[in-house]
Scaffold this motif. Structure first.
Motif, PDB file in Angstrom:
ATOM      1  N   ASP A   1     -47.676   9.264 -12.853  1.00 45.11           N
ATOM      2  CA  ASP A   1     -48.834   9.535 -11.993  1.00 45.11           C
ATOM      3  C   ASP A   1     -48.607   8.980 -10.591  1.00 45.11           C
ATOM      4  OD1 ASP A   1     -51.579  10.451 -11.558  1.00 45.11           O
ATOM      5  OD2 ASP A   1     -52.084   8.318 -11.441  1.00 45.11           O
ATOM      6  N   ILE A   2     -48.144   7.727 -10.528  1.00 47.87           N
ATOM      7  CA  ILE A   2     -47.899   7.113  -9.211  1.00 47.87           C
ATOM      8  C   ILE A   2     -46.716   7.781  -8.516  1.00 47.87           C
ATOM      9  CG2 ILE A   2     -47.338   4.962  -8.011  1.00 47.87           C
ATOM     10  CD1 ILE A   2     -48.641   3.481 -10.381  1.00 47.87           C
ATOM     11  N   ALA A   3     -45.668   8.136  -9.297  1.00 50.59           N
ATOM     12  CA  ALA A   3     -44.484   8.776  -8.717  1.00 50.59           C
ATOM     13  C   ALA A   3     -44.835  10.119  -8.100  1.00 50.59           C
ATOM     14  CB  ALA A   3     -43.423   8.951  -9.800  1.00 50.59           C
ATOM     15  N   ILE A   4     -45.644  10.910  -8.805  1.00 52.02           N
ATOM     16  CA  ILE A   4     -46.036  12.227  -8.287  1.00 52.02           C
ATOM     17  C   ILE A   4     -46.918  12.087  -7.047  1.00 52.02           C
ATOM     18  CG2 ILE A   4     -47.547  14.204  -8.798  1.00 52.02           C
ATOM     19  CD1 ILE A   4     -46.259  14.366 -11.527  1.00 52.02           C
ATOM     20  N   LYS A   5     -47.838  11.146  -7.085  1.00 45.32           N
ATOM     21  CA  LYS A   5     -48.703  10.927  -5.920  1.00 45.32           C
ATOM     22  C   LYS A   5     -47.893  10.428  -4.724  1.00 45.32           C
ATOM     23  CE  LYS A   5     -52.925  10.252  -8.585  1.00 45.32           C
ATOM     24  NZ  LYS A   5     -53.891   9.294  -9.153  1.00 45.32           N
ATOM     25  N   SER A   6     -46.830   9.651  -5.005  1.00 44.60           N
ATOM     26  CA  SER A   6     -45.938   9.201  -3.922  1.00 44.60           C
ATOM     27  C   SER A   6     -45.216  10.396  -3.305  1.00 44.60           C
ATOM     28  CB  SER A   6     -44.906   8.206  -4.464  1.00 44.60           C
ATOM     29  OG  SER A   6     -45.538   7.087  -5.045  1.00 44.60           O
ATOM     30  N   ALA A   7     -44.781  11.340  -4.170  1.00 46.60           N
ATOM     31  CA  ALA A   7     -44.097  12.523  -3.669  1.00 46.60           C
ATOM     32  C   ALA A   7     -45.028  13.395  -2.832  1.00 46.60           C
ATOM     33  CB  ALA A   7     -43.542  13.337  -4.842  1.00 46.60           C
ATOM     34  N   LEU A   8     -46.320  13.399  -3.188  1.00 51.64           N
ATOM     35  CA  LEU A   8     -47.296  14.219  -2.461  1.00 51.64           C
ATOM     36  C   LEU A   8     -47.719  13.592  -1.141  1.00 51.64           C
ATOM     37  CD1 LEU A   8     -49.575  15.352  -5.432  1.00 51.64           C
ATOM     38  CD2 LEU A   8     -48.011  16.794  -4.104  1.00 51.64           C
ATOM     39  N   THR A   9     -47.501  12.285  -0.991  1.00 56.13           N
ATOM     40  CA  THR A   9     -47.959  11.586   0.228  1.00 56.13           C
ATOM     41  C   THR A   9     -46.825  11.292   1.202  1.00 56.13           C
ATOM     42  OG1 THR A   9     -47.824   9.484  -0.993  1.00 56.13           O
ATOM     43  CG2 THR A   9     -49.974  10.567  -0.868  1.00 56.13           C
ATOM     44  N   GLY A  10     -45.735  12.101   1.111  1.00 57.83           N
ATOM     45  CA  GLY A  10     -44.705  12.012   2.152  1.00 57.83           C
ATOM     46  C   GLY A  10     -43.471  11.217   1.791  1.00 57.83           C
ATOM     47  N   HIS A  11     -43.226  10.955   0.495  1.00 53.87           N
ATOM     48  CA  HIS A  11     -42.028  10.209   0.096  1.00 53.87           C
ATOM     49  C   HIS A  11     -41.113  11.106  -0.737  1.00 53.87           C
ATOM     50  CE1 HIS A  11     -45.402   7.317   0.455  1.00 53.87           C
ATOM     51  NE2 HIS A  11     -44.499   6.564   1.080  1.00 53.87           N
ATOM     52  N   LEU A  12     -39.805  10.878  -0.618  1.00 53.86           N
ATOM     53  CA  LEU A  12     -38.849  11.538  -1.493  1.00 53.86           C
ATOM     54  C   LEU A  12     -38.644  10.639  -2.709  1.00 53.86           C
ATOM     55  CD1 LEU A  12     -36.831  13.874  -1.993  1.00 53.86           C
ATOM     56  CD2 LEU A  12     -35.077  12.463  -0.871  1.00 53.86           C
ATOM     57  N   VAL A  13     -38.969  11.160  -3.882  1.00 51.30           N
ATOM     58  CA  VAL A  13     -38.905  10.370  -5.121  1.00 51.30           C
ATOM     59  C   VAL A  13     -37.802  10.921  -6.024  1.00 51.30           C
ATOM     60  CG1 VAL A  13     -40.169   9.587  -7.159  1.00 51.30           C
ATOM     61  CG2 VAL A  13     -41.377   9.850  -4.970  1.00 51.30           C
ATOM     62  N   LEU A  14     -36.929  10.041  -6.468  1.00 57.60           N
ATOM     63  CA  LEU A  14     -35.859  10.396  -7.407  1.00 57.60           C
ATOM     64  C   LEU A  14     -36.107   9.653  -8.705  1.00 57.60           C
ATOM     65  CD1 LEU A  14     -32.826   9.769  -4.988  1.00 57.60           C
ATOM     66  CD2 LEU A  14     -34.129  11.880  -5.229  1.00 57.60           C
ATOM     67  N   SER A  15     -35.996  10.342  -9.827  1.00 55.69           N
ATOM     68  CA  SER A  15     -36.225   9.656 -11.103  1.00 55.69           C
ATOM     69  C   SER A  15     -35.552  10.395 -12.254  1.00 55.69           C
ATOM     70  CB  SER A  15     -37.719   9.520 -11.381  1.00 55.69           C
ATOM     71  OG  SER A  15     -37.938   8.661 -12.495  1.00 55.69           O
ATOM     72  N   THR A  16     -35.575   9.769 -13.447  1.00 57.15           N
ATOM     73  CA  THR A  16     -35.002  10.389 -14.652  1.00 57.15           C
ATOM     74  C   THR A  16     -36.075  10.556 -15.707  1.00 57.15           C
ATOM     75  OG1 THR A  16     -34.403   8.308 -15.769  1.00 57.15           O
ATOM     76  CG2 THR A  16     -32.811   9.213 -14.202  1.00 57.15           C
ATOM     77  N   LEU A  17     -35.792  11.486 -16.619  1.00 60.38           N
ATOM     78  CA  LEU A  17     -36.715  11.769 -17.714  1.00 60.38           C
ATOM     79  C   LEU A  17     -35.876  12.086 -18.948  1.00 60.38           C
ATOM     80  CD1 LEU A  17     -39.844  12.115 -18.086  1.00 60.38           C
ATOM     81  CD2 LEU A  17     -39.477  14.578 -17.748  1.00 60.38           C
ATOM     82  N   HIS A  18     -36.289  11.563 -20.098  1.00 55.73           N
ATOM     83  CA  HIS A  18     -35.527  11.800 -21.329  1.00 55.73           C
ATOM     84  C   HIS A  18     -35.956  13.112 -21.985  1.00 55.73           C
ATOM     85  CE1 HIS A  18     -32.902   8.377 -21.940  1.00 55.73           C
ATOM     86  NE2 HIS A  18     -33.835   7.614 -21.415  1.00 55.73           N
ATOM     87  N   THR A  19     -35.411  14.211 -21.483  1.00 57.74           N
ATOM     88  CA  THR A  19     -35.585  15.514 -22.119  1.00 57.74           C
ATOM     89  C   THR A  19     -34.214  16.182 -22.151  1.00 57.74           C
ATOM     90  OG1 THR A  19     -36.169  16.449 -19.960  1.00 57.74           O
ATOM     91  CG2 THR A  19     -37.981  15.868 -21.425  1.00 57.74           C
ATOM     92  N   THR A  20     -34.095  17.251 -22.928  1.00 56.83           N
ATOM     93  CA  THR A  20     -32.781  17.862 -23.105  1.00 56.83           C
ATOM     94  C   THR A  20     -32.498  19.026 -22.169  1.00 56.83           C
ATOM     95  OG1 THR A  20     -33.700  19.235 -24.879  1.00 56.83           O
ATOM     96  CG2 THR A  20     -32.623  17.179 -25.523  1.00 56.83           C
ATOM     97  N   THR A  21     -33.558  19.692 -21.658  1.00 57.74           N
ATOM     98  CA  THR A  21     -33.363  20.834 -20.764  1.00 57.74           C
ATOM     99  C   THR A  21     -34.226  20.690 -19.525  1.00 57.74           C
ATOM    100  OG1 THR A  21     -35.124  22.156 -21.788  1.00 57.74           O
ATOM    101  CG2 THR A  21     -32.905  22.368 -22.729  1.00 57.74           C
ATOM    102  N   ALA A  22     -33.852  21.405 -18.468  1.00 63.46           N
ATOM    103  CA  ALA A  22     -34.620  21.359 -17.220  1.00 63.46           C
ATOM    104  C   ALA A  22     -36.007  21.953 -17.415  1.00 63.46           C
ATOM    105  CB  ALA A  22     -33.860  22.090 -16.113  1.00 63.46           C
ATOM    106  N   CYS A  23     -36.080  23.107 -18.067  1.00 66.10           N
ATOM    107  CA  CYS A  23     -37.382  23.765 -18.278  1.00 66.10           C
ATOM    108  C   CYS A  23     -38.253  22.968 -19.237  1.00 66.10           C
ATOM    109  CB  CYS A  23     -37.172  25.181 -18.812  1.00 66.10           C
ATOM    110  SG  CYS A  23     -36.223  26.244 -17.695  1.00 66.10           S
ATOM    111  N   GLY A  24     -37.621  22.298 -20.196  1.00 64.65           N
ATOM    112  CA  GLY A  24     -38.375  21.474 -21.140  1.00 64.65           C
ATOM    113  C   GLY A  24     -39.018  20.270 -20.485  1.00 64.65           C
TER     114      GLY A  24
END
Length: 572
Positions: free
Chosen positions: A407-430
């Protein structure tokens, strides 16, 4: 009548490999410092080992051999013990009748030949190999594992120099002072260091030390695949685990609860970090060590192995002023390395870069890096709230684990920041579906995401021993490759040699699929479309799947069909 030494030096001079002046200087150095003339010539830079091998072969009439292309029968290796092979730097390669043929870089060592003849009872023939190849084969076939350290430890145990804490005692009965005394004994230190050094030497990503019923199993994860080495006696388990606890500054007497720590070692000229996880099991404590060898780290997007089209997308997306880029994949798929590479790519003096990680794996000069400490309340979410007050331009979040963090990461991306992160999923669409399941509103995902990268690491074929073959047309067509276009393409498969520890593979390279947020994809997300619908549209817009990207590496001769089938799943 020429002596053998004079004959060899004459050939070197005649072939213009060596001058008279260089020979005189080399002989003077040999007289002063000792050693073989061959080693002196190589150390002084007067001749290469390859030239000297050719000269020896010509002068002695002994054929040379390229050991990396020769597979040795394990039964032949048993004829010469490991200590002999190491002492004399020889490797047995074949036995015909009563003649045992050995490869050596020093065929003039008559003492070695005599000792091997006395030991084996066979006549000994010699062939010439480079010193490096001989050492590589000794390391591979005989193993630089834990034999010597075990022998020394067992001798000290028999003499009473070390006391092993018996299993089955209650934790409160364990005397911490006795444990500390035990783990500081030289044989225990040497044995533990040998296990760690082998992990670094073989470029392992992880080392597992696991208690079995009657032994300890040590395994190394090399190029993503676990390899088992020699088992150790079970009664050495407590001493090894306790030694690792002391190095990690963990509670040496606590054996009921999981513990995590880390330590750093200097091995030769490089510093290596080890992340430690200790887990109690029914047979004792299991130790998992993550090896972070910074000397082999590739933190450059140009060197990750991705195709040019993917690299162009990476550069374009990382140049955006704001938004979120997610990298997904299972554990050990190289997500963190890709994030660091992107971070280094966007790093500039005019930008304020801050990361929050658990833990910080690689230090980057000029980047503020925060380590999560949950025990004192410093979580990803709480750290992010503070980071937003530090006027950042780029924020890297080590991993998105819960709703508060995303939630905070997405709001940071919406307020003018470039956010890089990882997520434990197997596919991009997933990953899109995963974010929705975490409670994120689809309109926020659609508005904040720049792209999602799914990646894997595949093993590269060993360039020394990979062999050409032609798979059947049915296999090629089932993998989505045009049969006509593949007719003139060489396919390669793993074989195995001394250079790759007989695995057929050496090193790893990345493959990926990149889901870029187009208007059509954003509309699908807003309408809560299924993963299959998003993937179908993305493929129509030109997205390469992991399987397709992997097949490009197969057609380039980088990897094998078997490796791609092992790592990726078929496209629907």
């Amino acid at each position: 009548m020429y002596s053998l030494k004079e004959r060899l030096t004459e050939i070197l001079i005649k072939n213009k490999i060596l001058t008279e002046v260089q020979l005189k200087k080399a002989l003077k150095v040999q007289k002063e410092k000792g050693g073989s003339l061959k080693d002196v010539l190589v150390n002084l830079g007067f001749a290469s080992e390859k030239d000297l091998m050719a000269t020896l072969s010509q002068g002695l009439g002994i054929p040379p051999i390229v050991l990396s292309r020769f597979k040795i029968d394990p039964e032949i290796l048993k004829l010469i013990p490991r200590n002999f092979a190491k002492k004399y730097q020889v490797v047995p390669v074949s036995k015909v009748g009563n003649i045992l043929t050995v490869a050596t870089a020093d065929p003039l060592n008559v003492f070695a030949i005599d000792d091997i003849r006395s030991l084996t009872g066979f006549d000994v023939g010699t062939i010439i190999a480079s010193a490096k190849e001989v050492q590589d084969v000794i390391d591979q076939y005989y193993g630089e594992h834990t034999h010597e350290a075990i022998e020394e430890l067992m001798k000290d145990m028999e003499s009473g120099a070390i006391e092993i804490i018996k299993e089955g005692k209650l934790e409160q009965e364990v005397d911490s002072e006795r444990l500390f005394k035990l783990v500081e004994e030289a044989p225990v230190v040497k044995l533990t260091n040998t296990i760690l050094e082998n992990g670094v030497k073989t470029h392992s990503s992880d080392i597992l030390i696991e208690p079995m019923e009657n032994s300890i199993r040590v395994r190394y994860r090399v190029d993503g695949v676990l390899k088992e080495t020699d088992n150790l006696p079970k009664n050495m388990h407590d001493s090894i685990v306790s030694r690792i606890k002391v190095m990690s500054e963990l509670n040496i007497a606590e054996r009921r609860l999981p513990q995590d720590g880390r330590f750093k070692l200097r091995i030769k000229s490089s510093y290596v970090d080890f992340r430690v996880s200790i887990l109690p099991s029914s047979k004792g404590e299991k130790v998992a060590l993550r090896v972070l060898d910074k000397s082999h780290a590739t933190l450059d997007i140009e060197r990750l192995g991705f195709e040019k089209e993917a690299l162009d997308i990476f550069r374009e997306n990382a140049s955006r002023p704001h938004g979120m880029i997610l990298v997904c994949g299972p554990t050990g798929s190289g997500k963190t390395t890709t994030l660091y590479s992107l971070l280094k790519y966007v790093h500039a003096p005019e930008k304020n870069l801050i990361t929050v990680e658990d833990p910080v794996e690689y230090q980057i000069e000029g980047v503020s890096q925060v380590t999560v400490r949950s025990e004192v309340g410093l979580t990803f979410a709480s750290a992010l709230r503070s980071i937003l007050r530090q006027d950042p331009d780029v924020i890297m979040v080590g991993e998105i684990r819960d709703f508060d963090t995303v939630d905070i990461a997405i709001k940071s991306a919406l307020t003018g920041h470039l956010v890089l992160s990882t997520l434990h999923t197997t596919t991009a669409c997933g990953s899109v579906v995963r974010l929705v399941n975490m409670g994120v509103e689809p309109f926020l995902i659609s508005a904040s995401l720049i792209s999602i990268v799914a990646q894997r690491l595949i093993r590269k074929l060993c360039p020394k021993c990979k062999e050409v073959y032609k798979p059947g047309e049915k296999v090629i067509s089932e993998l989505g490759v045009d049969v006509d276009n593949a007719k003139d393409v060489n396919f390669y498969r793993a074989k195995g040699c001394s250079q790759c520890f007989n695995t057929g593979y050496s090193g790893r390279v990345g493959i990926c699929e990149i889901l870029t947020m187009s208007p059509a994809i954003r509309n699908l997300i807003l309408n809560k479309a299924r993963e299959s619908e998003i993937k179908e549209t993305a493929r129509k817009e030109g997205m390469w799947t992991l399987r397709q990207d992997g097949m490009v590496k197969v057609l380039q001769g980088v990897t094998s069909l078997e490796e791609i089938l092992r790592v990726t799943v078929a496209d629907e």
